[in-house]
Design an enzyme around this catalytic site. Structure first.
Site, PDB file in Angstrom:
ATOM      1  N   LYS A 169       0.855  -1.183   0.000  1.00 51.66           N
ATOM      2  CA  LYS A 169       0.000   0.000   0.000  1.00 51.66           C
ATOM      3  C   LYS A 169       0.892   1.235   0.000  1.00 51.66           C
ATOM      4  O   LYS A 169       1.430   1.626   1.035  1.00 51.66           O
ATOM      5  CB  LYS A 169      -0.922   0.064   1.220  1.00 51.66           C
ATOM      6  CG  LYS A 169      -1.990   1.167   1.080  1.00 51.66           C
ATOM      7  CD  LYS A 169      -2.368   1.830   2.391  1.00 51.66           C
ATOM      8  CE  LYS A 169      -1.431   2.950   2.768  1.00 51.66           C
ATOM      9  NZ  LYS A 169      -1.525   4.141   1.889  1.00 51.66           N
ATOM     10  N   GLU A 244       9.948   2.142  10.639  1.00 56.28           N
ATOM     11  CA  GLU A 244      10.929   3.218  10.439  1.00 56.28           C
ATOM     12  C   GLU A 244      10.159   4.516  10.607  1.00 56.28           C
ATOM     13  O   GLU A 244       9.311   4.857   9.780  1.00 56.28           O
ATOM     14  CB  GLU A 244      11.568   3.106   9.044  1.00 56.28           C
ATOM     15  CG  GLU A 244      12.881   3.860   8.929  1.00 56.28           C
ATOM     16  CD  GLU A 244      12.696   5.321   8.570  1.00 56.28           C
ATOM     17  OE1 GLU A 244      12.759   6.151   9.502  1.00 56.28           O
ATOM     18  OE2 GLU A 244      12.484   5.627   7.395  1.00 56.28           O
ATOM     19  N   CYS A 278      13.183  12.208   7.215  1.00 55.74           N
ATOM     20  CA  CYS A 278      13.122  11.817   8.622  1.00 55.74           C
ATOM     21  C   CYS A 278      14.470  11.915   9.328  1.00 55.74           C
ATOM     22  O   CYS A 278      14.521  12.144  10.538  1.00 55.74           O
ATOM     23  CB  CYS A 278      12.559  10.409   8.756  1.00 55.74           C
ATOM     24  SG  CYS A 278      13.500   9.163   7.848  1.00 55.74           S
ATOM     25  N   GLU A 375       9.356  16.949  15.496  1.00 53.84           N
ATOM     26  CA  GLU A 375       9.734  16.858  14.090  1.00 53.84           C
ATOM     27  C   GLU A 375       8.902  17.843  13.271  1.00 53.84           C
ATOM     28  O   GLU A 375       7.682  17.760  13.250  1.00 53.84           O
ATOM     29  CB  GLU A 375       9.522  15.428  13.589  1.00 53.84           C
ATOM     30  CG  GLU A 375      10.044  15.184  12.193  1.00 53.84           C
ATOM     31  CD  GLU A 375       9.955  13.720  11.796  1.00 53.84           C
ATOM     32  OE1 GLU A 375      10.885  13.237  11.129  1.00 53.84           O
ATOM     33  OE2 GLU A 375       8.956  13.062  12.154  1.00 53.84           O
TER      34      GLU A 375
END
Length: 468
Positions: A169, A244, A278, A375
């Protein structure tokens, strides 16, 4: 290739829902494609196909699995330009970045995974036993929008090479690259059901994969919050999980180091992909008595990154990927000002519909400010002064994350500091990415590793056979 269909059991097929998701070009705002809005029924069909295929695929000779993947790689290489321009269209990434960051490294990594699979020791003799590695089964791959090819490659390629079957997906925002891969897998001649593509929304397709009782493993890349939810659902029936997740990575400038090179390395990560990365080094730690020196270099070097048309091969930075991303980053810039951080460079972006955010650097940032802890996922750097190296390490490790890091200073000291950082990867001075090494994080940056031998092993189970 029919992007109005799903790829299930070796065939292009309509979604049960009959509904579609529009794909926007972040640069032009054009709706340039529509893909099916898959649902739980589509997922069930794909999983059933994968389960049936796994009965024989798991026993397929390694040589055959390797040869099939080599065909896929050859097909992707022949479509390199198409991959680059597809990523530019769906992500808004400049063509230079789409080529050098999003495409070429992961064609190289596919080659390396083929090498790893070919040379891997699947059975190892111990004293009275054989320790054997076997495929996990049906793998659900959930991939993010910010690296459309990389994150698909890091899941699909090792999983198939290891003898698993896959239901992929891709992100609902950047699914077009996945169709190119699906077509090459189809052309290569993989058995029906070994690879399946179901597009759709995370809360529908992703959740259906996470809770499906016949999915043996979930490999997810995305935000920590989303990963937590996926893991919670997957653990209902104790699936194997690889995550992750996010990061707020720190770079430390040590006295006596090459700060020109160090700051360039930091800025390259912060500006790369519009900051939508990231493992960007978005916290820069600087000796407090040399803060002005670092600030001068930062301002001067940041001016060298070029905004411009994404089709211009000289352009470094384009728009952010979506309206949602623009609003998020704009909100954090406004928050930084409210928290009392000093704006060294940049301003709150204008809401003119362009999704454009120019670089912002905050200085005199305190370690407990939200802009130093959360973040942001945009071209925003926060600079934190420190008194001594011990405090620098403490600040660097003061995070719920632990994905990446950097240290720039005298070689011996820099390597000592790198070994004190609680993070999955650390760049020291001019250190370069190694295709053979694993990537992943400590703490809330995830579980497991991608890349290298370690990333291949994620898709294998361990069996001990006592035979003596």
């Amino acid at each position: 290739m029919d992007i109005r269909k799903l790829y299930i059991n070796g065939e292009w097929t309509d979604s049960v829902s009959g509904e579609y998701i529009e794909i926007e070009n972040p640069d032009t705002k054009e709706i340039f494609a529509k893909v099916p809005r898959g649902n739980a029924d589509d997922v069930d069909k794909a999983v059933k196909a994968a389960c049936a295929a796994f009965e024989t695929w798991q026993y397929t000779p390694l040589e055959e699995r390797v040869n099939l993947m080599k065909k896929v790689l050859a097909g992707l290489k022949s479509r390199r330009e198409e991959l680059i321009h597809t990523i530019t269209r769906e992500l808004g990434s400049p063509v230079k970045v789409s080529a050098e960051v999003h495409t070429d490294p992961f064609l190289l990594e596919t080659e390396h995974y083929i090498k790893v699979a070919s040379e891997f020791s699947y059975e190892v003799r111990r004293q009275t036993s054989v320790v054997r590695r076997e495929p996990v089964g049906v793998v659900g791959g959930l991939t993010p929008w910010n690296f459309p090819l990389e994150q698909i490659e890091k899941k699909v390629v090792p999983a198939l090479l290891a003898g698993n079957c896959v239901v992929l997906k891709p992100s609902q925002y950047t699914p077009m690259t996945a169709y190119i891969l699906a077509e090459e897998i189809d052309k290569a001649g993989y058995p029906a059901g070994v690879f399946n593509l179901v597009t759709g929304r995370g809360g529908e397709v992703g959740d259906a994969l996470a809770v499906h009782p016949d999915v043996d493993m979930i490999s997810f890349t995305g935000s920590t919050a989303a990963g937590r939810e996926v893991a919670r659902k997957a653990l209902v029936n104790i699936k194997k999980i690889a995550l992750e997740l996010g990061g707020k990575s720190a770079a430390i400038l040590l006295k006596g180091g090459d700060w020109e090179q160090g700051i360039r390395s930091v800025l390259d990560t912060v500006m790369l992909n519009g900051g939508q990365t990231c493992n960007a080094l978005t916290r820069l730690l600087v000796p407090e008595d040399e803060l002005e020196k670092a600030e001068e270099i930062l301002v001067r070097q940041t001016a060298g990154y070029k905004f411009g048309p994404v089709e211009d091969p000289e352009t470094d930075m384009g728009p952010l990927a979506s309206r949602k991303q623009f609003d998020r980053v704009k909100g954090y810039i406004e928050l930084g000002i409210q928290e009392g951080a000093r704006v060294l460079l940049g301003k709150v972006p204008e809401d003119d519909g362009s999704y454009k955010v120019e670089p912002v650097i905050f200085s005199d940032v305190k370690r407990d400010m939200r802009i130093a802890q959360e973040e942001i996922f945009g071209p925003v750097l926060v600079v934190l002064p420190y008194k001594d190296v011990e405090e620098a390490v403490s600040i660097a490790n003061d995070s719920i994350y632990g994905l990446a890091g950097g240290v720039f200073g005298p070689e011996k000291e820099a390597n000592e500091v790198a070994r004190q950082m609680k993070t999955g990867t650390v760049y020291v001075n001019a250190g370069q990415w190694d295709v053979a090494s694993p990537f992943g994080g400590y703490r809330q940056s995830g579980l497991g590793r991608e890349g290298g031998v370690e990333g291949y092993e994620e898709f294998l189970e361990v069996k001990t056979i006592y035979d003596k």
